[in-house]
Design a protein around this motif. Structure first.
Motif, PDB file in Angstrom:
ATOM      1  N   MET A   1      10.928  98.864  98.017  1.00 18.31           N
ATOM      2  CA  MET A   1       9.815  99.152  98.914  1.00 18.31           C
ATOM      3  C   MET A   1       8.592  99.526  98.088  1.00 18.31           C
ATOM      4  N   ASP A   2       7.477  98.920  98.397  1.00 16.85           N
ATOM      5  CA  ASP A   2       6.252  99.222  97.678  1.00 16.85           C
ATOM      6  C   ASP A   2       5.696 100.567  98.113  1.00 16.85           C
ATOM      7  N   THR A   3       5.308 101.376  97.146  1.00 11.96           N
ATOM      8  CA  THR A   3       4.711 102.678  97.457  1.00 11.96           C
ATOM      9  C   THR A   3       3.225 102.512  97.729  1.00 11.96           C
ATOM     10  N   LEU A   4       2.747 103.313  98.659  1.00  9.72           N
ATOM     11  CA  LEU A   4       1.341 103.262  99.002  1.00  9.72           C
ATOM     12  C   LEU A   4       0.516 103.855  97.876  1.00  9.72           C
ATOM     13  N   PRO A   5      -0.580 103.236  97.524  1.00 10.87           N
ATOM     14  CA  PRO A   5      -1.425 103.809  96.471  1.00 10.87           C
ATOM     15  C   PRO A   5      -2.038 105.122  96.923  1.00 10.87           C
ATOM     16  N   VAL A   6      -2.064 106.083  96.016  1.00 10.64           N
ATOM     17  CA  VAL A   6      -2.637 107.399  96.303  1.00 10.64           C
ATOM     18  C   VAL A   6      -4.062 107.438  95.778  1.00 10.64           C
ATOM     19  N   PRO A   7      -5.015 107.783  96.623  1.00  6.63           N
ATOM     20  CA  PRO A   7      -6.403 107.864  96.132  1.00  6.63           C
ATOM     21  C   PRO A   7      -6.516 108.865  94.988  1.00  6.63           C
ATOM     22  N   ALA A   8      -7.437 108.590  94.079  1.00 11.56           N
ATOM     23  CA  ALA A   8      -7.599 109.454  92.909  1.00 11.56           C
ATOM     24  C   ALA A   8      -8.018 110.861  93.305  1.00 11.56           C
ATOM     25  N   TRP A   9      -8.897 110.963  94.320  1.00 12.72           N
ATOM     26  CA  TRP A   9      -9.358 112.293  94.719  1.00 12.72           C
ATOM     27  C   TRP A   9      -8.224 113.119  95.300  1.00 12.72           C
ATOM     28  N   LEU A  10      -7.284 112.437  96.041  1.00 13.07           N
ATOM     29  CA  LEU A  10      -6.145 113.148  96.611  1.00 13.07           C
ATOM     30  C   LEU A  10      -5.178 113.587  95.521  1.00 13.07           C
ATOM     31  N   ALA A  11      -5.000 112.762  94.498  1.00 16.13           N
ATOM     32  CA  ALA A  11      -4.131 113.134  93.384  1.00 16.13           C
ATOM     33  C   ALA A  11      -4.683 114.344  92.644  1.00 16.13           C
ATOM     34  N   ARG A  12      -6.007 114.366  92.440  1.00 19.59           N
ATOM     35  CA  ARG A  12      -6.612 115.522  91.767  1.00 19.59           C
ATOM     36  C   ARG A  12      -6.434 116.794  92.583  1.00 19.59           C
ATOM     37  N   ILE A  13      -6.616 116.683  93.904  1.00 26.28           N
ATOM     38  CA  ILE A  13      -6.434 117.862  94.764  1.00 26.28           C
ATOM     39  C   ILE A  13      -4.986 118.335  94.715  1.00 26.28           C
ATOM     40  N   GLY A  14      -4.033 117.388  94.710  1.00 23.77           N
ATOM     41  CA  GLY A  14      -2.621 117.780  94.664  1.00 23.77           C
ATOM     42  C   GLY A  14      -2.269 118.489  93.376  1.00 23.77           C
ATOM     43  N   VAL A  15      -2.742 117.955  92.242  1.00 22.45           N
ATOM     44  CA  VAL A  15      -2.472 118.599  90.959  1.00 22.45           C
ATOM     45  C   VAL A  15      -3.104 119.985  90.906  1.00 22.45           C
ATOM     46  N   ALA A  16      -4.362 120.083  91.362  1.00 23.76           N
ATOM     47  CA  ALA A  16      -5.031 121.392  91.374  1.00 23.76           C
ATOM     48  C   ALA A  16      -4.295 122.377  92.271  1.00 23.76           C
ATOM     49  N   SER A  17      -3.791 121.897  93.402  1.00 24.89           N
ATOM     50  CA  SER A  17      -3.069 122.795  94.331  1.00 24.89           C
ATOM     51  C   SER A  17      -1.798 123.333  93.678  1.00 24.89           C
ATOM     52  N   TRP A  18      -1.064 122.446  92.994  1.00 24.72           N
ATOM     53  CA  TRP A  18       0.148 122.919  92.320  1.00 24.72           C
ATOM     54  C   TRP A  18      -0.176 123.893  91.206  1.00 24.72           C
ATOM     55  N   LEU A  19      -1.258 123.649  90.489  1.00 29.31           N
ATOM     56  CA  LEU A  19      -1.663 124.584  89.435  1.00 29.31           C
ATOM     57  C   LEU A  19      -2.019 125.944  90.023  1.00 29.31           C
ATOM     58  N   ILE A  20      -2.761 125.932  91.142  1.00 30.51           N
ATOM     59  CA  ILE A  20      -3.136 127.196  91.778  1.00 30.51           C
ATOM     60  C   ILE A  20      -1.903 127.933  92.268  1.00 30.51           C
ATOM     61  N   LEU A  21      -0.963 127.198  92.889  1.00 33.16           N
ATOM     62  CA  LEU A  21       0.270 127.837  93.350  1.00 33.16           C
ATOM     63  C   LEU A  21       1.068 128.404  92.182  1.00 33.16           C
ATOM     64  N   GLY A  22       1.077 127.683  91.058  1.00 31.63           N
ATOM     65  CA  GLY A  22       1.791 128.204  89.890  1.00 31.63           C
ATOM     66  C   GLY A  22       1.168 129.477  89.354  1.00 31.63           C
ATOM     67  N   VAL A  23      -0.168 129.517  89.285  1.00 30.04           N
ATOM     68  CA  VAL A  23      -0.848 130.725  88.810  1.00 30.04           C
ATOM     69  C   VAL A  23      -0.597 131.887  89.759  1.00 30.04           C
ATOM     70  N   LEU A  24      -0.708 131.616  91.077  1.00 32.95           N
ATOM     71  CA  LEU A  24      -0.447 132.681  92.052  1.00 32.95           C
ATOM     72  C   LEU A  24       0.999 133.168  91.971  1.00 32.95           C
ATOM     73  N   GLY A  25       1.929 132.225  91.771  1.00 37.92           N
ATOM     74  CA  GLY A  25       3.330 132.633  91.633  1.00 37.92           C
ATOM     75  C   GLY A  25       3.554 133.489  90.403  1.00 37.92           C
ATOM     76  N   LEU A  26       2.927 133.118  89.283  1.00 39.18           N
ATOM     77  CA  LEU A  26       3.053 133.930  88.074  1.00 39.18           C
ATOM     78  C   LEU A  26       2.448 135.314  88.291  1.00 39.18           C
ATOM     79  N   GLY A  27       1.286 135.361  88.956  1.00 43.77           N
ATOM     80  CA  GLY A  27       0.680 136.660  89.242  1.00 43.77           C
ATOM     81  C   GLY A  27       1.561 137.509  90.136  1.00 43.77           C
ATOM     82  N   ALA A  28       2.202 136.876  91.132  1.00 41.97           N
ATOM     83  CA  ALA A  28       3.087 137.632  92.022  1.00 41.97           C
ATOM     84  C   ALA A  28       4.287 138.188  91.271  1.00 41.97           C
ATOM     85  N   VAL A  29       4.837 137.390  90.330  1.00 40.45           N
ATOM     86  CA  VAL A  29       5.976 137.863  89.538  1.00 40.45           C
ATOM     87  C   VAL A  29       5.566 139.043  88.664  1.00 40.45           C
TER      88      VAL A  29
END
Length: 370
Positions: free
Chosen positions: A1-29
């Protein structure tokens, strides 16, 4: 099955979101770990901050041919004596004049309720507030003593944490000149230089911040307590000490100390005395204090007032009173370290982008000598 292409702006937002969640998780720990072992962690953190502030005095002792070990020990004894003096002043003022303090608050609160009643506030709510304040004030100074006695169950943990904090403070001040060399020996050459540079920047920011806050807090305490003494407001020593201690908590500490002075002025001398005291407090905190703070601390910290308020609030939520004190300097340290790393990275990028120097072609004959 062919995967749908992900827009570049959405990929950047996703990576930034995971980075922010990781920083917040480290701060919470980190916050969870500090809160779990707060009895030991908080004194050690305060010791690290105190070491950054007081190491220059040990350096002065060493220039006077006093060994660093002895100078560090003397400085620790002076710090303990100063803290004991502050606690004794506040405790004696509250115990000796506890009834005066309770009566002053009761009178001031009664005047406030009367004023609110004139504005048409529901009398039922005012009666409930009056009963609550009366039940608290009826205990006078003894209520504070009994509350302190109730907290004695955690005295052992506090003593252990304080012991570790003082030991850490001693070795941190005694071995301050050796620490950069020891850190460098544990890391690679490039990493050692960067880590030592970052740590020195952090120490500079913390030292400058708390030295400046101490000068500003002392200035506020002198001016406000002098005004209270002229107006013959009770508990002037307590006002002076609380104003000085509150000066280390940005904004909130000044408001609490100023409110105490105004309320005591209202209870002892009426609205005229309270208004004069309020004018003194506002002039000190909003006109004179910024001038002194700009002179002592300067603009080197680079923190906007809104960022200071947010850092102080988050610190208070995460670590209580200790967080209120440490929130702003820790944020200032992080901002300074980030700026230093960014500047160093930019400088290295410029160096990499520079073209290599021209080298002579080995096949080209050398010019004849003239």
């Amino acid at each position: 099955m062919d995967t749908l292409p992900v827009p570049a702006w959405l990929a950047r937002i996703g990576v930034a979101s995971w980075l922010i969640l990781g920083v917040l998780g480290l701060g919470a720990v980190v916050v969870l770990g500090i809160s779990t072992f707060s009895a030991i962690a908080i004194p050690v953190i305060f010791s690290a901050v105190a070491a950054a502030v007081f190491v220059p005095l040990v350096d002065i002792f060493e220039r006077w041919r006093i060994p660093r070990g002895l100078g560090s020990l003397v400085e620790i004894l002076v710090i303990i004596g100063g803290l004991a003096l502050i606690v004794a002043l506040i405790t004696n003022a509250v115990i000796d004049q506890g009834d005066v303090l309770a009566a002053a608050f009761t009178t001031a609160f009664g005047d406030l309720l009367a004023w609110l009643a004139d504005l048409g506030i529901d009398e039922g709510l005012l009666d409930q507030a009056r009963e609550a304040v009366a039940s608290v004030a009826s205990s006078g100074g003894g209520g504070l003593v009994s509350s302190a006695a109730g907290a004695a169950s955690s005295a052992a943990a506090f003593v252990i944490g304080t012991f570790f904090g003082l030991v850490f403070l001693y070795f941190r001040m005694r071995d301050a000149p050796k620490l950069p060399t020891w850190i460098g020996s544990q890391l690679a050459p490039g990493q050692a230089t960067e880590v030592v540079s970052v740590s020195q920047s952090a120490v500079t920011v913390i030292r400058r911040y708390f030295t400046g806050r101490a000068v500003v807090a002392l200035f506020d305490a002198i001016v406000i307590s002098a005004g209270a003494a002229v107006l013959q407001i009770p508990l002037v020593p307590a006002i002076a000490v609380l104003t000085f201690v509150g000066g280390f908590v940005p904004y909130l500490g000044a408001v609490v100390a100023g409110t105490l002075a105004v309320v005591l002025g209202l209870a002892s001398g009426g609205f005229t005395t309270a208004l004069i005291m309020l004018a003194i407090v506002l002039a000190t905190q909003n006109v004179l204090e910024p001038l002194v703070e700009a002179r002592v601390i300067g603009q080197s910290l680079g923190l906007h007032p809104m960022l200071v308020i947010i850092a102080t609030t988050i610190g208070g939520i995460a670590a209580g009173f200790s967080g209120l004190i440490l929130g702003a300097p820790i944020t200032a340290t992080v901002v300074r370290v980030r700026n230093d790393l960014r500047s160093r990275t930019a400088a290295e990028t410029l160096d990499d982008d520079e073209p290599p120097p021209d080298r002579p072609d080995p096949d080209e004959p050398e010019p004849a000598a003239v």
